[in-house]
Design a protein around this motif. Structure first.
Motif, PDB file in Angstrom:
ATOM      1  N   ILE A 138     105.603  52.224 -43.184  1.00 21.54           N
ATOM      2  CA  ILE A 138     106.237  50.884 -43.807  1.00 21.54           C
ATOM      3  C   ILE A 138     107.004  51.344 -44.949  1.00 21.54           C
ATOM      4  O   ILE A 138     107.087  52.253 -45.734  1.00 21.54           O
ATOM      5  CB  ILE A 138     104.638  50.675 -44.610  1.00 21.54           C
ATOM      6  CG1 ILE A 138     103.300  50.469 -43.591  1.00 21.54           C
ATOM      7  CG2 ILE A 138     105.065  49.264 -45.403  1.00 21.54           C
ATOM      8  CD1 ILE A 138     103.688  49.510 -42.792  1.00 21.54           C
ATOM      9  N   ALA A 139     108.000  50.345 -44.895  1.00 11.18           N
ATOM     10  CA  ALA A 139     109.429  50.421 -45.962  1.00 11.18           C
ATOM     11  C   ALA A 139     109.170  49.192 -46.778  1.00 11.18           C
ATOM     12  O   ALA A 139     109.755  48.152 -46.415  1.00 11.18           O
ATOM     13  CB  ALA A 139     110.403  50.622 -45.018  1.00 11.18           C
ATOM     14  N   PRO A 140     108.445  49.560 -47.934  1.00 13.04           N
ATOM     15  CA  PRO A 140     108.278  48.306 -48.777  1.00 13.04           C
ATOM     16  C   PRO A 140     109.082  48.473 -50.034  1.00 13.04           C
ATOM     17  O   PRO A 140     109.817  49.334 -50.323  1.00 13.04           O
ATOM     18  CB  PRO A 140     106.919  48.566 -49.293  1.00 13.04           C
ATOM     19  CG  PRO A 140     106.878  50.032 -49.562  1.00 13.04           C
ATOM     20  CD  PRO A 140     107.866  50.500 -48.237  1.00 13.04           C
ATOM     21  N   HIS A 141     109.593  47.038 -50.588  1.00 14.40           N
ATOM     22  CA  HIS A 141     109.921  46.704 -51.853  1.00 14.40           C
ATOM     23  C   HIS A 141     108.883  45.979 -52.487  1.00 14.40           C
ATOM     24  O   HIS A 141     108.698  44.954 -52.141  1.00 14.40           O
ATOM     25  CB  HIS A 141     111.252  45.868 -51.557  1.00 14.40           C
ATOM     26  CG  HIS A 141     112.427  46.534 -51.096  1.00 14.40           C
ATOM     27  ND1 HIS A 141     112.606  47.953 -51.290  1.00 14.40           N
ATOM     28  CD2 HIS A 141     113.604  46.007 -50.666  1.00 14.40           C
ATOM     29  CE1 HIS A 141     113.868  48.259 -50.923  1.00 14.40           C
ATOM     30  NE2 HIS A 141     114.343  46.863 -50.203  1.00 14.40           N
ATOM     31  N   GLY A 142     108.181  46.637 -53.468  1.00  9.84           N
ATOM     32  CA  GLY A 142     107.168  46.211 -54.276  1.00  9.84           C
ATOM     33  C   GLY A 142     107.383  46.198 -55.740  1.00  9.84           C
ATOM     34  O   GLY A 142     108.070  47.143 -56.268  1.00  9.84           O
ATOM     35  N   GLU A 143     106.684  45.487 -56.498  1.00 12.36           N
ATOM     36  CA  GLU A 143     106.740  45.285 -58.064  1.00 12.36           C
ATOM     37  C   GLU A 143     106.095  46.649 -58.623  1.00 12.36           C
ATOM     38  O   GLU A 143     105.212  46.217 -59.288  1.00 12.36           O
ATOM     39  CB  GLU A 143     106.292  44.031 -58.594  1.00 12.36           C
ATOM     40  CG  GLU A 143     107.080  42.847 -57.873  1.00 12.36           C
ATOM     41  CD  GLU A 143     106.249  41.379 -58.164  1.00 12.36           C
ATOM     42  OE1 GLU A 143     107.139  40.519 -58.430  1.00 12.36           O
ATOM     43  OE2 GLU A 143     105.147  41.499 -58.423  1.00 12.36           O
ATOM     44  N   SER A 144     106.470  47.606 -58.328  1.00  9.37           N
ATOM     45  CA  SER A 144     105.867  48.880 -58.805  1.00  9.37           C
ATOM     46  C   SER A 144     106.436  49.456 -60.127  1.00  9.37           C
ATOM     47  O   SER A 144     107.562  48.917 -60.255  1.00  9.37           O
ATOM     48  CB  SER A 144     106.052  50.077 -57.819  1.00  9.37           C
ATOM     49  OG  SER A 144     107.168  50.552 -57.654  1.00  9.37           O
TER      50      SER A 144
END
Length: 253
Positions: free
Chosen positions: A184-190
């Motif tokens: 998985i290659a995510p852009h998340g509000e981490s």
């Protein structure tokens, strides 16, 4: 959302950010979730929040750079919940910076917490999954690995691209046992991404312009629920792939 009642998930780096979002989504779908992280107090609070929402969750301390702690985490999850059906390899130390500035220690830590930990956890969990008729393993990568300009991202990209290679190998070797492996290659509000945006405002502004959907993914709704869907039988023929959850930004073709 896919029904996950009776399924067990072990999630690393689950005290905050994407790991916590995935844990919440899976618990809401009915899975029993074990939240693992280096700081026990953090994952314990995260697990308590899930329980308060009606989910079933426990927490344990695990430094994924430590092989003995990995073994203990797998054993504790099996003891608590009877097995493991889903593994989410989310924990990662990130070696960012130009090559001249990245130390050997930071580079080594990136590999120990990323590809080596992923390698160890996958091998430890695979027989448990196979004995239960199969399972799903999620490994995490980044579009940093396919940037046209790798300046400042070379060490990080090397770590993440190694993880993609491990996914492909595991999918090929364990598919007949019913174990699917996805990257998985995510852009998340981490917290990590938010910190990067604060310290790199100009680059962040340019970064947002390259996302067709115009926003960063929500941790539970956009990232967590997507992983829940990928665990379902409707997507049971999918394995070995890199799946971007990034609003259309990266091209992994």
């Amino acid at each position: 959302m896919v029904e996950m009642k009776g399924k067990v998930a072990l999630i690393t780096g689950a005290g905050q950010g994407i790991g916590h979002g995935v844990a919440r989504a899976m618990a809401q779908a009915g899975a029993k979730v074990m939240l693992a992280g280096r700081t026990y107090d953090k994952v314990a609070l995260a697990a308590q929040a899930i329980v308060a929402e009606g989910g079933e969750a426990q927490a344990l301390a695990c430094d994924v750079c430590n092989a003995e702690q990995i073994d203990a985490a797998v054993e504790a999850t099996c003891s608590a919940f009877g097995g493991i059906d889903i593994l989410v390899n989310n924990a990662q130390q990130v070696p960012l910076g130009k090559l001249d500035d990245v130390t050997d220690e930071a580079f080594t830590a990136g590999f120990e917490s990323g590809p080596l930990a992923t390698f160890r956890l996958m091998k430890r969990v695979q027989p448990v999954m196979a004995a239960r008729g199969g399972g799903t393993i999620f490994n995490f990568t980044s579009s940093a690995g396919i940037r046209w300009d790798m300046t400042g991202y070379g060490a990080y990209a090397a770590v993440k691209q190694a993880t993609r290679a491990l996914t492909r190998a595991a999918a090929a070797e364990w598919g007949r046992a019913g174990v699917r492996v996805l990257t998985i290659a995510p852009h998340g509000e981490s917290p990590g991404l938010k910190g990067w945006i604060e310290h790199n405002p100009a680059e962040a502004e340019a970064f947002f312009r390259t996302i067709p959907l115009g926003r960063i993914g929500r941790l539970e709704e956009d990232i967590g629920r997507a992983l829940v869907a990928l665990c379902g039988t409707d997507l049971g023929y999918l394995t070995g792939a890199t799946i971007p959850l990034d609003g259309g930004q990266a091209n992994f073709d």
